[in-house]
Design an enzyme around this catalytic site. Structure first.
Site, PDB file in Angstrom:
ATOM      1  N   ASP A  99       0.789  -1.212   0.096  1.00  0.00           N
ATOM      2  CA  ASP A  99       0.042  -0.065   0.079  1.00  0.00           C
ATOM      3  C   ASP A  99       0.876   1.221   0.043  1.00  0.00           C
ATOM      4  O   ASP A  99       1.597   1.404   1.152  1.00  0.00           O
ATOM      5  CB  ASP A  99      -0.713  -0.067   1.207  1.00  0.00           C
ATOM      6  CG  ASP A  99      -1.709   1.229   1.222  1.00  0.00           C
ATOM      7  OD1 ASP A  99      -1.388   2.249   0.903  1.00  0.00           O
ATOM      8  OD2 ASP A  99      -2.969   1.110   1.708  1.00  0.00           O
ATOM      9  N   HIS A 100       1.144   2.078  -1.058  1.00  0.00           N
ATOM     10  CA  HIS A 100       2.133   2.837  -1.250  1.00  0.00           C
ATOM     11  C   HIS A 100       2.019   4.006  -0.405  1.00  0.00           C
ATOM     12  O   HIS A 100       2.880   4.680   0.054  1.00  0.00           O
ATOM     13  CB  HIS A 100       2.509   3.237  -2.542  1.00  0.00           C
ATOM     14  CG  HIS A 100       1.306   4.386  -3.192  1.00  0.00           C
ATOM     15  ND1 HIS A 100      -0.128   4.070  -3.498  1.00  0.00           N
ATOM     16  CD2 HIS A 100       1.419   5.734  -3.099  1.00  0.00           C
ATOM     17  CE1 HIS A 100      -0.648   5.110  -3.883  1.00  0.00           C
ATOM     18  NE2 HIS A 100       0.052   6.094  -3.732  1.00  0.00           N
ATOM     19  N   HIS A 123      -5.754   2.701   1.471  1.00  0.00           N
ATOM     20  CA  HIS A 123      -5.002   3.971   1.961  1.00  0.00           C
ATOM     21  C   HIS A 123      -5.590   4.598   3.027  1.00  0.00           C
ATOM     22  O   HIS A 123      -4.782   4.944   4.154  1.00  0.00           O
ATOM     23  CB  HIS A 123      -4.867   4.948   0.800  1.00  0.00           C
ATOM     24  CG  HIS A 123      -4.347   4.446  -0.390  1.00  0.00           C
ATOM     25  ND1 HIS A 123      -3.160   3.404  -0.563  1.00  0.00           N
ATOM     26  CD2 HIS A 123      -4.640   4.537  -1.688  1.00  0.00           C
ATOM     27  CE1 HIS A 123      -3.232   3.074  -1.878  1.00  0.00           C
ATOM     28  NE2 HIS A 123      -3.543   3.875  -2.643  1.00  0.00           N
TER      29      HIS A 123
HETATM   30  C1  BG6 Z   1      -3.722   4.631  -6.351  1.00  0.00           C
HETATM   31  C2  BG6 Z   1      -4.997   4.890  -6.700  1.00  0.00           C
HETATM   32  O1  BG6 Z   1      -3.960   3.596  -5.629  1.00  0.00           O
HETATM   33  O2  BG6 Z   1      -3.422   5.993  -5.572  1.00  0.00           O
HETATM   34  C3  BG6 Z   1      -5.378   6.024  -7.674  1.00  0.00           C
HETATM   35  O3  BG6 Z   1      -5.503   3.717  -7.557  1.00  0.00           O
HETATM   36  C4  BG6 Z   1      -4.996   7.215  -6.988  1.00  0.00           C
HETATM   37  O4  BG6 Z   1      -6.681   6.007  -8.095  1.00  0.00           O
HETATM   38  C5  BG6 Z   1      -3.437   7.151  -6.227  1.00  0.00           C
HETATM   39  O5  BG6 Z   1      -4.825   8.451  -7.888  1.00  0.00           O
HETATM   40  C6  BG6 Z   1      -3.096   8.309  -5.215  1.00  0.00           C
HETATM   41  O6  BG6 Z   1      -1.871   8.189  -5.060  1.00  0.00           O
HETATM   42  P1  BG6 Z   1      -1.121   9.469  -4.664  1.00  0.00           P
HETATM   43  O7  BG6 Z   1       0.102   9.008  -3.910  1.00  0.00           O
HETATM   44  O8  BG6 Z   1      -1.172  10.179  -5.822  1.00  0.00           O
HETATM   45  O9  BG6 Z   1      -1.711  10.195  -3.524  1.00  0.00           O
END
Ligand code: BG6
Length: 506
Positions: A185-186, A248
């Protein structure tokens, strides 16, 4: 920053090596780990894909990705040459068992040359429907069974609902041990998100007031200004609840709400996070009606340009019932948080890109100042801005300089920009390094994913079964549907938004 901790020799098998994720995120992250000396001396990146590349053309593709997406801009020629020596391309089809034998012999070749047996990381940067076949085929060629040295990294979405997440867990656990499975989960790799642990548990100041006696409510708001871009096909089968909330946002919520862990062990931290999810109040029909809001964007104007409504985006059903906005009010039924509302919202095509945690404290028990001195009175607030600004600000009341006793809120600010010189690593750098080191703290455990699905399933099922008659109900470049304002306003609060800096103004 230069590192001195070396990982063991490592082989990265990137399934989906020619895809978007590899080009935008994975390879730039590995390149930076290399520049900062975090990569072991002996490592290999094996790109796997069906497209007809050879090593050279594959490297060219990746270099293009680095030049375009790397946080430090274009690659330096000699550094890229050193790095790219470690890259190989293997044309392969995930469905074809024979191709896994080729992978195996490629790995054997590296093992023979190298001083130590390498760690093998299978990174599945592919569509979820390929996860089962890849995992099963890896097992067949014995590229899965060594618990100490083979790992599998699974990108989100982990399942489409509770049932499919359970099935995927059963399948993976039949092949890999839990300590080999890295569910990514980044958001957990983001600096500011990791800092929640430091902020809460390395300071004596906050713990005594981090509970229902002092905190009135919590907001987690992850708004994006972009639409679905070229992912309409995927997104239309997913929606904001699946795409952002189940993973997230709930992960961030767990970090805000968890009990202090006994130590920094991955299992300990993950246990405390699961405790939060287990304590979250289930949604019944009334909660769904009163405590959730869904939205879908219509066309509008962004930075002077007309943008399409969601239903007109490529790959999206013109009658789509998919939500591009979700707001929910959660409760955590435990001693610390009883009756403290946690409001979360997320949406695409909103007025501002900002991920913010706002913790609002209760009011002072007795106000000694006359009304006119405190017209702009505001309860204390702690604002943790995850992105794009990376900061923590404590909003307190102060006396405005002058002869009158006039009070107004001021910010005590810790801003990453002014405090640290080091460039902040990308989330994927942190997570890939952790996967190499075998540290699962920032990865989701199987039960965590299932508990998160379990929590949102009633909302998902209700939204899917009842077509929204109000869609589209917010215009591009707005703050979402009015009902989302009402969700929080009926409790006497409003959504916190970061002031837009001059430079960001449209
Ligand atoms: C991803 C989603 O996990 O996270 C995307 O699939 C979203 O839809 C993105 O745009 C948002 O990540 P960040 O790091 O740009 O907030």
């Amino acid at each position: 920053m230069k590192a001195n901790i070396k990982s063991k020799p490592t082989i990265f098998m990137i399934f989906g090596g020619t895809g978007d994720l590899a080009e935008r995120k994975l390879i730039p992250a590995l390149y930076h780990l290399f520049l900062d000396s975090y990569m072991p001396k002996e490592f290999a990146i094996i790109g796997l894909g069906r497209t007809d590349y050879n090593d050279d053309s594959f490297k060219k593709l990746l270099l293009g990705g680095i030049n375009k997406f790397s946080r430090s801009g274009k690659a330096e020629k000699d550094k890229w040459e050193d790095f790219s020596k470690h890259i190989t391309y293997l044309k392969s089809d995930v469905n074809n068992e024979a191709d896994y034998k080729k992978m195996s012999s490629l790995i054997d070749g590296f093992e023979k040359e190298w001083s130590e047996t390498p760690i093998i990381i299978h990174y599945l940067a592919v569509a979820p429907n390929f996860f089962p076949i890849i995992a099963s085929n890896l097992a067949k060629v014995k590229l899965a069974d060594d618990c100490d040295r083979t790992r599998i990294v699974i990108e989100k979405p982990f399942g489409h609902d509770l049932q499919s997440a359970k099935e995927l867990n059963v399948l993976l656990k039949g092949i890999f041990a839990e300590n080999q499975i890295y569910r990514i989960d980044h958001y957990l790799g983001k600096e500011t998100v990791q800092n929640m642990l430091a902020f809460r548990f390395a300071n004596a100041l906050f713990e005594p007031i981090w509970n229902r006696n002092y905190i009135e409510h919590v907001q987690i708001s992850v708004t994006e200004d972009i639409g679905v871009e070229d992912r309409g096909g995927y997104y239309d089968g997913s929606g904001a609840l699946r795409d952002m909330v189940q993973n997230h946002i709930l992960q961030v919520l767990c970090l805000v709400a968890m009990e202090p862990p006994v130590n920094f062990d991955a299992e300990e931290i993950r246990n405390r996070k699961v405790d939060v999810l287990r304590a979250m109040r289930q949604f019944g029909p009334d909660e769904i009606r009163f405590n959730t809001v869904r939205g879908q964007y219509s066309e509008g104007w962004v930075k002077g340009e007309k943008v399409e409504g969601y239903r007109d985006e490529e790959g999206v059903d013109p009658e789509s019932n998919t939500e591009t906005f979700a707001a929910l009010k959660f409760f955590i039924d435990n001693w610390r948080w009883q009756n403290v509302p946690f409001y979360v919202r997320t949406g695409k095509r909103m007025h501002q890109k900002a991920s913010i945690i706002s913790i609002q404290f209760k009011d002072v028990p007795h106000l000694i100042f006359p009304n006119q001195s405190s017209e702009s009175w505001q309860q204390n607030r702690l604002i943790i801005s995850i992105q794009p600004e990376m900061s923590i600000r404590l909003q307190v009341q102060a006396k405005r300089p002058g002869l009158d006793m006039t009070l107004n809120p001021v910010d005590m600010v810790f801003n990453y920009d002014g405090t640290y010189e080091n460039e902040t690593p990308e989330a994927y750098e942190t997570l890939l390094l952790d996967a190499m080191k075998g540290d699962q703290t920032l990865f989701m455990r199987g039960d965590q994913v299932e508990t998160a699905w379990d929590l949102i399933m009633p909302v998902l099922e209700s939204w899917e079964s009842k077509k929204s008659i109000s869609f589209p109900n917010y215009s591009a470049d707005s703050w979402g549907p009015e009902t989302a304002e009402a969700l929080i306003a009926k409790d006497g609060f409003h959504w916190f938004t970061m002031p837009i800096k001059k430079a960001d103004k449209k």
